[in-house]
Design a protein around this motif. Structure first.
Motif, mmCIF file in Angstrom:
data_model
loop_
_atom_site.group_PDB
_atom_site.id
_atom_site.type_symbol
_atom_site.label_atom_id
_atom_site.label_comp_id
_atom_site.label_asym_id
_atom_site.label_seq_id
_atom_site.Cartn_x
_atom_site.Cartn_y
_atom_site.Cartn_z
ATOM 1 N N ARG A 50 -48.425 -38.036 -81.862
ATOM 2 C CA ARG A 50 -49.041 -38.430 -80.603
ATOM 3 C C ARG A 50 -49.169 -39.954 -80.585
ATOM 4 N NH1 ARG A 50 -47.555 -34.252 -79.438
ATOM 5 N NH2 ARG A 50 -48.611 -32.498 -78.424
ATOM 6 N N PRO A 68 -54.654 -33.880 -80.757
ATOM 7 C CA PRO A 68 -55.719 -34.731 -80.231
ATOM 8 C C PRO A 68 -55.259 -35.581 -79.061
ATOM 9 C CG PRO A 68 -54.808 -35.706 -82.212
ATOM 10 C CD PRO A 68 -54.132 -34.368 -82.057
ATOM 11 N N ASP A 69 -56.203 -35.904 -78.215
ATOM 12 C CA ASP A 69 -55.955 -36.854 -77.133
ATOM 13 C C ASP A 69 -55.858 -38.252 -77.748
ATOM 14 O OD1 ASP A 69 -57.350 -38.974 -75.191
ATOM 15 O OD2 ASP A 69 -56.338 -37.441 -73.974
ATOM 16 N N PRO A 70 -54.802 -39.008 -77.446
ATOM 17 C CA PRO A 70 -54.638 -40.332 -78.066
ATOM 18 C C PRO A 70 -55.823 -41.268 -77.848
ATOM 19 C CG PRO A 70 -52.598 -39.649 -77.035
ATOM 20 C CD PRO A 70 -53.640 -38.651 -76.622
ATOM 21 N N ASN A 71 -56.482 -41.166 -76.700
ATOM 22 C CA ASN A 71 -57.642 -42.023 -76.467
ATOM 23 C C ASN A 71 -58.796 -41.636 -77.381
ATOM 24 O OD1 ASN A 71 -56.566 -43.645 -74.279
ATOM 25 N ND2 ASN A 71 -56.663 -41.792 -73.040
ATOM 26 N N ASN A 72 -58.941 -40.343 -77.668
ATOM 27 C CA ASN A 72 -59.951 -39.914 -78.627
ATOM 28 C C ASN A 72 -59.599 -40.403 -80.028
ATOM 29 O OD1 ASN A 72 -61.470 -38.610 -76.694
ATOM 30 N ND2 ASN A 72 -60.538 -36.602 -77.063
ATOM 31 N N HIS A 101 -46.364 -27.606 -75.611
ATOM 32 C CA HIS A 101 -47.118 -28.858 -75.703
ATOM 33 C C HIS A 101 -46.304 -29.970 -76.354
ATOM 34 C CE1 HIS A 101 -50.670 -26.847 -74.258
ATOM 35 N NE2 HIS A 101 -50.626 -25.967 -75.248
#
Length: 598
Positions: A166, A207-211, A152
Motif C-alpha cells: 500500500r 490498512p488505509d495509507p493515511n492511517n 482489493h
C-alpha cells in the motif's frame, strides 16, 4: 550518531553490502535490517525466528528484498529519530534531497497483530527520482512467491505468508508474477509512502495509507514514551541508551523471551564454517539483560523476562538448558538451507547444535538473574523458591563435572569460567536463602561454594603465566574469566595479572579474541573487549577502563549498533547482527564503571 558516506548504486558489486551498513528496526515481534542504500535485506514474517521472506542478506540472487533508493548516484546520511528505533535516512543527489523514515509500525496498545513496514518519503529540496521494488524471496530455497489478484488488489503469497503493498503517490505497478514495483519523483514538501503488510496463515488486514502515516508518528511517540521511562545519566549515556533500544528490539513481546541476535548464519570468519542461528533465548543473555533492565528502572520488561524464564524452565525440566526457542520450547534439529550465504559463506542454517550441551555456567546465570530481581525489590513465589533450591543442590554435585564451557566447544573440559559460574550460583543461592527467598541448606551451599573457590585456585591458576587458564591443566587463556571480576570471584592481584596476560596474548588494540588459538579461525569478539574494561574497573584501574571504554564506544557503526565480532585490521563487522551480547557488554560495563568511579 550520523556520518555521511557515498553509496553509489554499484556498491553491491557482489550483491551484498558490508554488515556495518545495516540499521535495525522492530516492533516487538520481528526485526528488519535496512542497508545504507535503502534496501530492506532481512525481514522474517511474522516472527523473528520465522523463515525469512526477505533474506537478501543471505542470498543476493534469490533471497528477496524491499528496495528503495534514488535512481541517480547519491550520498546518504542516517540516524535514528532520537531515543527511538525509527530510522531516518537522507538521500542527496545532484538534483535534490529527500528523507526516508522507516518504521515497523506499532499500534495504540502495543504491537500490531500483523507486520507493517512503513516507508515515508518526504521531499526536502529539488527533485529526487526514486525506484522501489517489493520482491519476496524463496524463503531460503524452500518456496516460490506468486501474485494473486483479489477484489482489493494484488497480493503476494508464499508458503502461507500473504503480503500486500500500500502507499501514497508511489507509482505502484506489478513487476512480473512475483513482485510489485514503482517509481516516483519527490519535490520540496512532497509526501510519498511505500508500505508492506504481511501475515502468516491468517487473514491480512489492508490498512488505509493515511492511517499508516499516522501510525509512523504513533510509533515514534511509543518509542519516546518507552525511552522516557529509561533512567541512566552516567557516562556514555547516548551509547548506553542506543544499546538499550537495540536490546529492546530483541525482546520477543509475545512471550518475554530475549533473542541473542536478529539473524542467522552470518559468519564469524570469512573462511566460513562458524555460522550459527542466534534467534534463540540464552539464559546467559537474559541474566545480563535483567542487570541492565533493573538498573534502568524498566519494570515490565524485567518481570516479563524473569517470568518467561521460570515458566520455561518448569515446562522443559527438570534439567536447565542453555537456551530455548522464543516460544519457550526446546530447540529443534538444525536444518541446512541450499542458498549462497552472505558473500558466499556457508553453511546457512536454522537451528543451533549447542542446545544439548552441558554448560555449567548457566547455573550462575540463573541465580544472577534471581538475585538481581530480588534485590530490585521483588519477591519470589514459593514454587520458584523450591525450584531454585533444587538447582542449587544440583550445582553442588554438577560442578565436579566436565562441560562444554561458555563457548560451546566440542571438547569437554574442566573449564575455569564454568567452575567460576558454579561458584557464583552458590554464592547467590546463599544470599537468596539469607534473604528468606528460597528454602534449603544454605550451609551446604556455602561449603560447596568455598570448595569450588579452593579447587579453582589450585587447579586453574598458572604461576608461570600468572593467569587463570582456559581449563584445568591447560596453559591457554580464555577471556570469559573476565566475567568473574564483576561477579566477585576475584578482584585482586590474580585477576589483575590475568587481565594483563589476556591483553598481551589475545588483545588486538582495544579488541580481544575469545581464547588462545582462535585468532586464525575468527575475528575478535566484541563482548570480550567490553569485559576487559569492566574487569579493569573492578581491579581499580579506573583510568584504563575509561580510556578503553571510550575507544570501544567509537567502534559502533554510524547508528550505534554492533555485530558479534569485529575484524581487528579492517574493523569490518562479522557474526550475527545486531548482537545482544555485544550491547549487553557495553551497557553493563558502563554501569560497572559508573558505580565504581562515582
Amino acid at each position: 550518531m550520523a556520518r555521511r558516506t557515498t553509496v553509489p548504486p554499484a556498491s553491491r558489486s557482489d550483491g551484498y553490502v558490508d554488515l556495518r551498513s545495516y540499521g535495525a528496526i522492530g516492533d516487538g515481534r520481528t526485526v528488519a535490517l535496512i542497508a545504507e542504500d535503502g534496501s530492506v535485506d532481512w525481514l522474517p514474517i511474522p516472527n523473528l525466528d520465522s523463515v525469512p521472506v526477505f533474506a537478501r542478506l543471505l542470498d543476493a540472487d534469490g533471497g528477496g528484498a524491499i528496495a528503495l533508493s534514488p535512481v541517480d548516484e547519491f550520498t546518504v546520511t542516517r540516524r535514528y529519530v532520537p531515543t527511538t528505533n525509527v530510522l531516518e535516512t537522507t538521500f542527496t543527489t545532484g538534483n535534490g534531497v529527500a528523507r526516508v523514515t522507516d518504521a515497523l509500525v506499532t499500534g495504540v496498545a502495543g504491537r500490531l497483530p500483523w507486520v507493517e513496514l512503513a516507508r515515508r518519503i518526504e521531499g526536502v529540496s529539488g527533485e529526487v527520482k526514486f525506484r522501489w521494488k517489493v520482491a519476496p524471496g524463496s524463503m531460503l530455497g524452500s518456496a516460490s512467491p506468486w501474485i494473486d489478484k483479489t477484489t482489493h488488489g494484488a497480493v503476494i503469497r508464499i508458503d502461507g505468508v500473504t503480503i500486500a503493498v500500500r502507499g501514497i503517490d508511489n507509482g505502484a505497478r506489478r513487476s512480473g508474477n512475483q513482485a510489485i514495483a514503482g517509481m516516483f519523483t519527490t519535490s520540496a514538501g512532497s509526501l510519498h509512502q511505500v508500505t508492506v503488510v504481511g501475515t502468516s496463515n491468517e487473514p491480512l488486514h489492508l490498512p488505509d495509507p493515511n492511517n499508516v502515516d499516522r501510525g509512523i508518528d504513533r510509533t515514534i511517540d511509543n518509542w519516546l514514551a518507552w525511552s522516557k521511562e529509561f533512567s541512566y545519566d552516567g557516562p556514555w549515556a547516548e551509547a548506553v541508551q542506543r544499546s538499550a533500544l537495540a536490546l529492546k528490539l530483541l525482546i520477543f513481546s509475545p512471550t518475554g523471551a530475549i533473542a541473542a541476535a536478529a539473524t542467522t548464519s552470518l559468519p564469524e570468519s570469512l573462511s566460513g564454517g562458524k555460522n550459527w542461528d542466534y534467534r534463540y533465548a540464552w539464559v546467559r543473555d537474559l541474566a545480563y539483560t535483567v542487570t541492565a533492565l533493573t538498573r534502568f528502572g524498566l519494570r515490565e520488561e524485567t518481570h516479563g523476562s524473569v517470568s518467561w524464564l521460570l515458566r520455561t524452565i518448569r515446562d522443559n525440566g527438570p534439567d536447565l538448558h542453555v537456551f530455548y526457542d522464543l516460544d519457550g520450547g526446546l530447540p529443534g534439529p538444525v536444518e541446512s538451507h541450499d542458498v549462497a550465504g552472505w558473500r558466499g559463506s556457508q553453511p546457512v542454517v536454522s537451528g543451533n547444535p549447542a542446545g544439548g550441551q552441558l554448560q555449567l555456567g548457566v547455573y550462575g546465570d540463573l541465580f544472577d538473574v534471581m538475585r538481581r530481581y530480588v534485590e530490585a525489590g521483588n519477591v519470589l513465589d514459593a514454587e520458584t523458591g523450591r525450584l531454585l533450591a533444587g538447582v542449587a543442590d544440583k550445582t553442588c554435585d554438577f560442578w565436579h563435572r566436565q562441560d562444554h564451557g561458555m563457548w560451546e566447544l566440542p571438547d569437554k573440559q574442566h573449564y575455569t569460567s564454568s567452575k567460576m559460574g558454579c561458584w557464583s550460583a552458590l554464592d547467590n543461592a546463599v544470599r537468596l536463602c539469607e534473604l528468606g527467598q528460597i528454602p534449603g541448606s544454605g550451609a551446604r551451599w556455602a561449603a560447596e561454594r568455598d570448595a569450588i573457590k579452593e579447587w579453582v585456585e589450585e587447579n586453574c591458576w598458572s604461576e608461570e603465566r600468572q593467569a587463570y587458564v582456559f581449563f584445568a591443566g591447560s596453559d591457554d587463556l580464555d577471556a570469559s574469566v573476565l566475567l568473574h571480576a564483576p561477579s566477585g570471584f576475584e578482584r585482586g592481584p590474580r585477576m589483575e595479572s590475568t587481565i594483563d596476560a589476556l591483553r598481551e596474548e589475545l588483545g588486538r588494540g582495544a579488541l580481544m579474541y575469545r581464547y588462545s588459538g582462535v585468532q586464525s579461525e575468527e575475528a575478535t569478539f566484541v563482548s570480550c573487549a567490553f569485559w576487559t574494561a569492566s574487569a579493569l574497573a573492578c581491579v581499580g584501574r579506573h583510568d584504563e577502563a575509561i580510556a578503553l571504554m571510550d575507544e570501544l564506544v567509537g567502534l559502533a557503526n554510524d547508528v550505534g549498533l554492533y555485530s558479534e565480532m569485529i575484524d581487528p585490521d579492517s574493523l569490518d563487522f562479522l557474526g550475527n547482527f545486531p548482537q545482544g551480547l555485544s550491547h549487553l557488554a557495553l551497557v553493563n560495563t558502563a554501569i560497572t564503571i559508573e558505580e565504581l568511579t562515582r
